[in-house]
Write a protein that holds these residues in place. Structure first.
Motif, PDB file in Angstrom:
ATOM      1  N   LEU A   1       0.828  -1.206   0.000  1.00 47.48           N
ATOM      2  CA  LEU A   1       0.000   0.000   0.000  1.00 47.48           C
ATOM      3  C   LEU A   1       0.861   1.255   0.000  1.00 47.48           C
ATOM      4  CD1 LEU A   1      -2.760  -1.053   2.571  1.00 47.48           C
ATOM      5  CD2 LEU A   1      -2.921  -1.050   0.073  1.00 47.48           C
ATOM      6  N   ALA A   2       1.951   1.237   0.758  1.00 43.54           N
ATOM      7  CA  ALA A   2       2.854   2.391   0.792  1.00 43.54           C
ATOM      8  C   ALA A   2       3.476   2.643  -0.577  1.00 43.54           C
ATOM      9  CB  ALA A   2       3.938   2.179   1.848  1.00 43.54           C
ATOM     10  N   LYS A   3       3.848   1.588  -1.261  1.00 38.59           N
ATOM     11  CA  LYS A   3       4.436   1.735  -2.596  1.00 38.59           C
ATOM     12  C   LYS A   3       3.416   2.261  -3.594  1.00 38.59           C
ATOM     13  CE  LYS A   3       8.005  -1.814  -1.965  1.00 38.59           C
ATOM     14  NZ  LYS A   3       8.477  -3.164  -2.356  1.00 38.59           N
ATOM     15  N   ILE A   4       2.163   1.854  -3.444  1.00 41.78           N
ATOM     16  CA  ILE A   4       1.098   2.378  -4.309  1.00 41.78           C
ATOM     17  C   ILE A   4       0.910   3.866  -4.065  1.00 41.78           C
ATOM     18  CG2 ILE A   4      -1.401   2.336  -4.754  1.00 41.78           C
ATOM     19  CD1 ILE A   4      -1.279  -0.706  -4.243  1.00 41.78           C
ATOM     20  N   ALA A   5       0.865   4.262  -2.792  1.00 43.17           N
ATOM     21  CA  ALA A   5       0.698   5.679  -2.460  1.00 43.17           C
ATOM     22  C   ALA A   5       1.858   6.505  -2.998  1.00 43.17           C
ATOM     23  CB  ALA A   5       0.580   5.855  -0.951  1.00 43.17           C
ATOM     24  N   GLN A   6       3.060   5.963  -2.907  1.00 44.54           N
ATOM     25  CA  GLN A   6       4.234   6.649  -3.428  1.00 44.54           C
ATOM     26  C   GLN A   6       4.131   6.823  -4.944  1.00 44.54           C
ATOM     27  OE1 GLN A   6       7.902   4.376  -3.711  1.00 44.54           O
ATOM     28  NE2 GLN A   6       9.032   6.077  -2.775  1.00 44.54           N
ATOM     29  N   LYS A   7       3.704   5.783  -5.618  1.00 40.91           N
ATOM     30  CA  LYS A   7       3.610   5.813  -7.082  1.00 40.91           C
ATOM     31  C   LYS A   7       2.479   6.714  -7.553  1.00 40.91           C
ATOM     32  CE  LYS A   7       2.398   2.775 -10.949  1.00 40.91           C
ATOM     33  NZ  LYS A   7       1.981   1.387 -11.321  1.00 40.91           N
ATOM     34  N   ARG A   8       1.309   6.581  -6.932  1.00 40.79           N
ATOM     35  CA  ARG A   8       0.125   7.313  -7.392  1.00 40.79           C
ATOM     36  C   ARG A   8       0.045   8.727  -6.826  1.00 40.79           C
ATOM     37  NH1 ARG A   8      -1.689   5.783 -11.827  1.00 40.79           N
ATOM     38  NH2 ARG A   8      -3.650   6.825 -11.316  1.00 40.79           N
ATOM     39  N   ARG A   9       0.762   8.968  -5.715  1.00 42.43           N
ATOM     40  CA  ARG A   9       0.895  10.305  -5.113  1.00 42.43           C
ATOM     41  C   ARG A   9      -0.413  10.841  -4.543  1.00 42.43           C
ATOM     42  NH1 ARG A   9       4.608  14.089  -8.768  1.00 42.43           N
ATOM     43  NH2 ARG A   9       4.768  15.164  -6.764  1.00 42.43           N
ATOM     44  N   TRP A  10      -1.265   9.922  -4.040  1.00 39.29           N
ATOM     45  CA  TRP A  10      -2.402  10.403  -3.260  1.00 39.29           C
ATOM     46  C   TRP A  10      -1.959  10.591  -1.810  1.00 39.29           C
ATOM     47  CZ3 TRP A  10      -2.940   6.295   0.028  1.00 39.29           C
ATOM     48  CH2 TRP A  10      -2.829   4.985  -0.476  1.00 39.29           C
ATOM     49  N   ILE A  11      -2.740  11.343  -1.058  1.00 38.55           N
ATOM     50  CA  ILE A  11      -2.370  11.681   0.316  1.00 38.55           C
ATOM     51  C   ILE A  11      -3.008  10.693   1.296  1.00 38.55           C
ATOM     52  CG2 ILE A  11      -2.587  13.402   2.171  1.00 38.55           C
ATOM     53  CD1 ILE A  11      -0.604  14.233   0.072  1.00 38.55           C
TER      54      ILE A  11
ATOM     55  N   ILE B   1       6.696   7.728   1.869  1.00 37.40           N
ATOM     56  CA  ILE B   1       5.861   8.897   1.588  1.00 37.40           C
ATOM     57  C   ILE B   1       6.430  10.118   2.298  1.00 37.40           C
ATOM     58  CG2 ILE B   1       3.517   9.842   1.697  1.00 37.40           C
ATOM     59  CD1 ILE B   1       3.773   7.300   0.016  1.00 37.40           C
ATOM     60  N   HIS B   2       6.539  11.234   1.588  1.00 37.88           N
ATOM     61  CA  HIS B   2       7.107  12.450   2.167  1.00 37.88           C
ATOM     62  C   HIS B   2       6.075  13.298   2.897  1.00 37.88           C
ATOM     63  CE1 HIS B   2      10.986  11.761   0.335  1.00 37.88           C
ATOM     64  NE2 HIS B   2      10.409  11.569  -0.824  1.00 37.88           N
ATOM     65  N   GLU B   3       4.796  13.042   2.613  1.00 37.87           N
ATOM     66  CA  GLU B   3       3.764  13.886   3.203  1.00 37.87           C
ATOM     67  C   GLU B   3       2.515  13.063   3.463  1.00 37.87           C
ATOM     68  OE1 GLU B   3       3.104  18.520   2.437  1.00 37.87           O
ATOM     69  OE2 GLU B   3       2.428  17.274   0.779  1.00 37.87           O
ATOM     70  N   PHE B   4       2.076  13.054   4.713  1.00 35.97           N
ATOM     71  CA  PHE B   4       0.816  12.394   5.046  1.00 35.97           C
ATOM     72  C   PHE B   4       0.269  12.979   6.335  1.00 35.97           C
ATOM     73  CE2 PHE B   4       4.178   9.660   6.769  1.00 35.97           C
ATOM     74  CZ  PHE B   4       3.795   9.513   8.092  1.00 35.97           C
TER      75      PHE B   4
ATOM     76  N   ASP C   1      -4.781  14.343  19.817  1.00 35.53           N
ATOM     77  CA  ASP C   1      -3.746  14.886  18.935  1.00 35.53           C
ATOM     78  C   ASP C   1      -4.122  14.784  17.467  1.00 35.53           C
ATOM     79  OD1 ASP C   1      -0.539  14.242  20.480  1.00 35.53           O
ATOM     80  OD2 ASP C   1      -1.840  15.961  20.523  1.00 35.53           O
ATOM     81  N   TYR C   2      -3.663  15.754  16.720  1.00 32.51           N
ATOM     82  CA  TYR C   2      -3.781  15.768  15.267  1.00 32.51           C
ATOM     83  C   TYR C   2      -2.398  16.052  14.703  1.00 32.51           C
ATOM     84  CZ  TYR C   2      -4.261  18.396  10.906  1.00 32.51           C
ATOM     85  OH  TYR C   2      -4.091  18.902   9.641  1.00 32.51           O
ATOM     86  N   PHE C   3      -2.019  15.299  13.658  1.00 30.28           N
ATOM     87  CA  PHE C   3      -0.672  15.491  13.112  1.00 30.28           C
ATOM     88  C   PHE C   3      -0.715  15.677  11.605  1.00 30.28           C
ATOM     89  CE2 PHE C   3      -0.099  13.096  16.971  1.00 30.28           C
ATOM     90  CZ  PHE C   3       0.953  13.774  17.562  1.00 30.28           C
ATOM     91  N   LEU C   4      -0.122  16.743  11.141  1.00 28.07           N
ATOM     92  CA  LEU C   4       0.191  16.891   9.720  1.00 28.07           C
ATOM     93  C   LEU C   4       1.676  16.629   9.613  1.00 28.07           C
ATOM     94  CD1 LEU C   4      -0.273  17.746   6.782  1.00 28.07           C
ATOM     95  CD2 LEU C   4       0.226  20.081   7.508  1.00 28.07           C
ATOM     96  N   THR C   5       2.053  15.600   8.893  1.00 25.25           N
ATOM     97  CA  THR C   5       3.461  15.243   8.835  1.00 25.25           C
ATOM     98  C   THR C   5       4.056  15.551   7.484  1.00 25.25           C
ATOM     99  OG1 THR C   5       3.068  12.983   8.102  1.00 25.25           O
ATOM    100  CG2 THR C   5       3.030  13.361  10.453  1.00 25.25           C
ATOM    101  N   LYS C   6       5.244  16.094   7.505  1.00 24.20           N
ATOM    102  CA  LYS C   6       5.959  16.389   6.270  1.00 24.20           C
ATOM    103  C   LYS C   6       7.428  16.084   6.518  1.00 24.20           C
ATOM    104  CE  LYS C   6       6.561  19.819   2.672  1.00 24.20           C
ATOM    105  NZ  LYS C   6       6.201  21.155   2.189  1.00 24.20           N
ATOM    106  N   PHE C   7       7.942  15.092   5.837  1.00 26.69           N
ATOM    107  CA  PHE C   7       9.318  14.677   6.052  1.00 26.69           C
ATOM    108  C   PHE C   7      10.230  15.333   5.036  1.00 26.69           C
ATOM    109  CE2 PHE C   7       6.712  11.303   7.769  1.00 26.69           C
ATOM    110  CZ  PHE C   7       7.239  11.209   9.034  1.00 26.69           C
TER     111      PHE C   7
END
Length: 199
Positions: A144-154, A182-185, A193-199
């Motif tokens: 699933l992580a690889k799909i998200a990376q490829k398709r670039r959905w959040i 993923i660089h952003e999720f 808590d709420y987290f917006l993450t950006k690596f």
């Protein structure tokens, strides 16, 4: 007893900062992401509950991104659709559960997520999927992580039950795997808590 301790040790009646209690937020980052991740790349705020975190997520995405479509597992927690609908999102569903076999419908789920476009978002239950209780395996999270990376959905992780499945750190498997790809999720953890993450 906790209330009594707070009363005896409090030093002020002032409100917290708008983003919440800094020491709580910092310790929560370590609890969720571990010590290996650079925490200064994670923007975090405290909210009055998990539902509020999801609502803030919905409003943030609507006001600051081009995302207008949210994908939710079928089935899912009913409030997911309600929260994002009231913020103006188109609600779509991806396959998740094979009712006849009582298993994760991973093949159809994967195929659906592999066709989701950029500028769309997907809600993933971090652990203890509500209402099925069925979670992806390590290998499935990796796919699933690889799909998200490829398709670039959040990805939007909803962690309502961290620690109720295998343990506090073990239940973070999905987000730890995604953070490698993923660089952003976004992660919404249900203990204020709420987290917006950006690596």
């Amino acid at each position: 007893q906790a209330e009594s301790t707070l009363i005896k040790t409090e030093k002020t009646k002032n409100y917290l900062n708008i983003e919440g209690l800094t020491s709580f937020i910092e310790k929560t980052k370590k609890l969720i992401f571990g010590a290996t991740i650079q925490h200064n790349n994670i923007a975090s705020v405290q909210t009055p509950g998990g539902t509020s975190a999801l609502k803030i997520t919905a409003d943030f995405l609507m006001q600051n991104t081009q995302i207008r479509r949210i994908w939710i597992s079928n089935p899912s927690w009913p409030n997911h659709a309600k929260i994002f609908y009231t913020s103006g999102f188109e609600i779509c569903k991806y396959p998740y559960f094979n009712k006849d076999k009582n298993i994760l419908n991973f093949f159809e789920m994967k195929n659906c997520l592999n066709n989701i476009e950029r500028n769309e978002a997907v809600i993933l239950h971090g652990c203890c999927h509500n209402p099925t209780g069925i979670d992806p395996t390590r290998d499935q999270w990796m796919e699933l992580a690889k799909i998200a990376q490829k398709r670039r959905w959040i990805p939007i992780f909803d962690y309502a039950y961290q620690g109720f499945s295998f343990g506090l750190q073990e239940d973070m498997l999905g987000i730890h795997i995604f953070s490698k790809f993923i660089h952003e999720f976004i992660n919404c953890t249900f203990f204020l808590d709420y987290f917006l993450t950006k690596f």
